[in-house]
Design a protein around this motif. Structure first.
Motif, short mmCIF file in Angstrom:
data_model
loop_
_atom_site.label_atom_id
_atom_site.label_comp_id
_atom_site.label_asym_id
_atom_site.label_seq_id
_atom_site.Cartn_x
_atom_site.Cartn_y
_atom_site.Cartn_z
N ARG A 93 -14.14 8.75 -6.80
CA ARG A 93 -13.22 8.55 -5.66
C ARG A 93 -11.93 9.35 -5.81
N LYS A 134 -6.57 -4.05 -5.70
CA LYS A 134 -6.60 -2.62 -6.02
C LYS A 134 -5.71 -2.37 -7.22
N LEU A 135 -6.07 -1.38 -8.00
CA LEU A 135 -5.22 -1.02 -9.13
C LEU A 135 -3.94 -0.43 -8.55
N MET A 136 -2.83 -1.13 -8.70
CA MET A 136 -1.60 -0.69 -8.06
C MET A 136 -1.06 0.56 -8.75
N GLY A 137 -0.53 1.47 -7.92
CA GLY A 137 -0.03 2.73 -8.48
C GLY A 137 -1.13 3.75 -8.69
N PHE A 138 -2.31 3.45 -8.14
CA PHE A 138 -3.45 4.36 -8.24
C PHE A 138 -3.97 4.72 -6.86
N ALA A 165 0.84 -1.20 0.00
CA ALA A 165 0.00 0.00 0.00
C ALA A 165 0.88 1.25 0.00
N HIS A 166 2.15 1.07 0.31
CA HIS A 166 3.09 2.20 0.39
C HIS A 166 4.17 1.99 -0.68
N GLY A 167 5.45 1.97 -0.31
CA GLY A 167 6.51 1.92 -1.33
C GLY A 167 6.54 0.63 -2.12
N LEU A 188 -9.36 9.03 -7.87
CA LEU A 188 -8.20 8.15 -7.90
C LEU A 188 -7.38 8.43 -9.17
N PHE A 190 13.55 3.05 -3.66
CA PHE A 190 12.67 4.03 -3.03
C PHE A 190 13.19 4.32 -1.61
N TYR A 236 -16.18 5.10 -11.38
CA TYR A 236 -15.65 4.61 -10.10
C TYR A 236 -14.42 5.43 -9.67
N HIS A 291 -4.36 7.81 -3.61
CA HIS A 291 -3.45 8.38 -2.62
C HIS A 291 -4.26 8.99 -1.48
N ARG A 292 -3.72 8.87 -0.28
CA ARG A 292 -4.41 9.46 0.88
C ARG A 292 -4.54 10.98 0.75
N ASP A 326 4.24 5.70 -7.88
CA ASP A 326 4.68 4.33 -8.15
C ASP A 326 4.22 3.80 -9.51
N ASN A 357 -0.28 7.47 -9.03
CA ASN A 357 0.63 8.05 -8.05
C ASN A 357 2.09 7.78 -8.48
N1 CMC Z 1 -7.92 0.73 -6.90
C1 CMC Z 1 -9.26 0.59 -6.69
N2 CMC Z 1 -9.93 1.25 -5.73
C2 CMC Z 1 -9.23 2.06 -4.94
C3 CMC Z 1 -7.85 2.23 -5.07
C4 CMC Z 1 -7.19 1.54 -6.11
N3 CMC Z 1 -5.87 1.67 -6.30
N4 CMC Z 1 -7.40 3.10 -4.13
C5 CMC Z 1 -8.47 3.45 -3.40
N5 CMC Z 1 -9.60 2.83 -3.88
C6 CMC Z 1 -10.97 2.99 -3.41
C7 CMC Z 1 -11.16 2.35 -2.05
O1 CMC Z 1 -11.53 1.00 -2.17
C8 CMC Z 1 -12.25 3.21 -1.46
O2 CMC Z 1 -13.46 2.85 -2.08
P1 CMC Z 1 -14.86 2.93 -1.24
O3 CMC Z 1 -15.03 4.37 -0.91
O4 CMC Z 1 -15.87 2.39 -2.17
O5 CMC Z 1 -14.65 2.08 -0.02
C9 CMC Z 1 -11.89 4.61 -1.98
O6 CMC Z 1 -11.17 4.39 -3.20
C10 CMC Z 1 -11.04 5.42 -1.02
O7 CMC Z 1 -9.86 4.71 -0.77
P2 CMC Z 1 -9.21 4.45 0.64
O8 CMC Z 1 -8.78 3.02 0.72
O9 CMC Z 1 -10.10 4.97 1.71
O10 CMC Z 1 -7.93 5.38 0.53
P3 CMC Z 1 -6.71 5.43 1.52
O11 CMC Z 1 -6.31 6.85 1.60
O12 CMC Z 1 -6.99 4.73 2.78
O13 CMC Z 1 -5.59 4.57 0.74
C11 CMC Z 1 -3.90 3.99 -0.79
C12 CMC Z 1 -4.66 5.14 -0.11
C13 CMC Z 1 -2.72 4.60 -1.56
C14 CMC Z 1 -3.35 3.04 0.26
C15 CMC Z 1 -4.84 3.25 -1.76
O14 CMC Z 1 -5.28 4.16 -2.74
C16 CMC Z 1 -4.17 2.05 -2.41
O15 CMC Z 1 -4.13 0.98 -1.81
N6 CMC Z 1 -3.64 2.20 -3.66
C17 CMC Z 1 -2.93 1.11 -4.32
C18 CMC Z 1 -1.54 0.97 -3.75
C19 CMC Z 1 -0.63 2.10 -4.14
O16 CMC Z 1 -0.53 2.49 -5.29
N7 CMC Z 1 0.11 2.64 -3.16
C20 CMC Z 1 1.10 3.71 -3.37
C21 CMC Z 1 0.71 4.96 -2.67
S1 CMC Z 1 1.61 6.41 -3.21
C22 CMC Z 1 3.27 6.22 -2.87
C23 CMC Z 1 3.64 5.58 -1.61
O17 CMC Z 1 3.11 5.83 -0.54
O18 CMC Z 1 4.53 4.75 -1.68
#
Ligand code: CMC
Length: 376
Positions: A315, A259-263, A223-225, A317, A343, A311, A265-266, A322, A320
């Motif tokens: 949201r 989850k779609l990886m690389g998509f 979920a992070h790096g 999305l 990273f 979708y 962000h908090r 990555d 990011n």
């Molecule tokens: N694909 C599909 N749905 C998503 C995704 C995704 N990548 N990211 C968030 N959502 C949905 C999530 O399921 C939720 O839907 P609902 O409102 O229906 O429950 C909504 O979007 C809000 O997401 P969240 O999980 O509350 O967001 P968060 O801030 O807790 O999480 C995140 C942020 C980065 C962990 C998450 O977007 C994610 O897991 N992304 C994929 C992993 C990723 O690319 N991580 C790298 C982050 S950036 C660089 C870094 O930190 O290293």
């Protein structure tokens, strides 16, 4: 006793004040010490950015020269850390070895505990930043059954790292520039999970290197790096299946944990400015290499579909940092298991800067969240 806010994941809790990094997530803005990230990535070396993050100002050329010398002087990896790397099986994930290397360094730098730090102790942080490229390169060579290589201090930070990894002169300014850019874009990102972990560990008074080890452990997660490695694996899976739409549908299905990886962000509810820079850098590097990269085409298609999809729109999305970084590292010839350690290498600067800010801040208290008790 008393009232507190229930905030799982610290979505709306500021745990510290900081003067290092600024993000405007709605506008997609990122600045280090007031300098826009695009300007830093384009016009400054990574070592100048390290200096900026640590000292608050970009260095003059004299300051930069002195700083480079200091990095060189502190870059030697101890026999103790070398032995730690050698003790790991070749099948180990490189991040597990990196966690152990920082944990091991905590033994040598125990005096850097939180109650014992003054200005001069920035030296300890600089030695972490100076040693981490050699450590990551040694990890790479260990798991690939290759002899360790020596640093060449005449080279830049990024070129030296590439040479140590590949064991020979890389002599490719395109690769060196691209990696320098990647390092700059990953150097800091305010209170992300790994930086928050570094501060949390440090807030208890634990030493810098023990705190850094927690940072590496946190960054490892997908979920992070760890997302940069997961993105390339996902793109390769899509390449094999030839079915982009299926992955989009899977990501939208709330019964499926995928989850779609690389998509997403908090903080960014707009395009991550780092992803924009890296997307351009991908095009540049692949066109100059005259490589027709199928993975980039898939990534662009995925992005195009997602950004038009209800979708992802509702949201907010977006891609990011990555999403595109792995395609560049792949083109340079770096295997995907090394993406997250790279990273971590870059983020070591941010962790160090944030750790020092934390210990020097009179407002710092031990990080101790509360809970909502629901048990018997
Ligand atoms: N694909 C599909 N749905 C998503 C995704 C995704 N990548 N990211 C968030 N959502 C949905 C999530 O399921 C939720 O839907 P609902 O409102 O229906 O429950 C909504 O979007 C809000 O997401 P969240 O999980 O509350 O967001 P968060 O801030 O807790 O999480 C995140 C942020 C980065 C962990 C998450 O977007 C994610 O897991 N992304 C994929 C992993 C990723 O690319 N991580 C790298 C982050 S950036 C660089 C870094 O930190 O290293």
């Amino acid at each position: 006793t008393g009232l507190f806010t229930y905030d799982p994941g610290f979505v709306s809790t500021a745990s510290c004040s900081s003067t290092i990094t600024f993000i405007d997530g709605d506008e997609g803005v990122l600045k280090y010490r007031g300098h826009d990230i695009a300007d830093l990535a384009e016009n400054n070396s990574f070592t100048a950015v390290i200096y900026l993050l640590l000292y608050g100002e970009l260095p003059s050329s004299e300051q930069h020269k002195k700083f480079l010398l200091k990095i060189q002087e502190s870059s030697k990896v101890s026999e103790q850390v070398t032995n730690v790397i050698k003790a790991f099986p070749k099948t180990a994930h490189p991040m597990s070895i990196l966690v152990a290397c920082f944990a091991n360094l905590s033994a040598s730098y125990h005096e850097t505990h939180g109650n014992n730090v003054n200005g001069e102790d920035l030296d300890f942080g600089i030695s972490a930043i100076a040693q981490v490229p050699a450590i990551v390169a040694m990890i790479y060579r260990h798991i690939n059954n290759q002899e360790f290589t020596n640093a060449n201090n005449k080279l830049s930070y990024s070129e030296n790292f590439l040479n140590m990894i590949f064991g020979s002169a890389v002599n490719n300014t395109l690769f060196v520039k691209a990696l320098d850019k990647i390092f700059t874009l990953h150097a800091d990102h305010e209170q992300n999970a790994s930086t928050a972990a570094v501060r949390l560990v440090g807030s208890a008074g634990s030493n810098l290197f023990a705190s850094l080890s927690a940072g590496v452990a946190t960054l490892w997660g997908p979920a992070h790096g760890g997302a940069n490695e997961a993105v390339i694996n996902m793109l390769k899976e899509i390449e094999q299946s030839g079915d982009v739409d299926r992955f989009i549908e899977k990501a939208k299905d709330d019964k499926d944990p995928f989850k779609l990886m690389g998509f997403g962000h908090r903080v960014y509810k707009n395009y991550d400015p780092r992803a924009l820079i890296l997307k351009d850098a991908c095009h540049e590097i692949l066109s100059k290499l005259e490589q027709n990269n199928e993975l980039l085409e898939i990534a662009k298609k995925l992005e195009e579909i997602a950004l038009k999809d209800e979708y992802f729109i509702t949201r907010k999305l977006y891609p990011n940092v990555d999403f595109y970084s792995g395609i560049i590292m792949n083109a340079i010839g770096i295997p995907s298991s090394m993406f997250t350690p790279i990273f971590a290498l870059a983020r070591t600067t941010g962790w160090v800067a944030q750790w020092y800010e934390m210990v020097n801040d009179k407002e710092t208290k031990i990080c101790r969240p509360r809970q909502l008790y629901l048990g018997k």
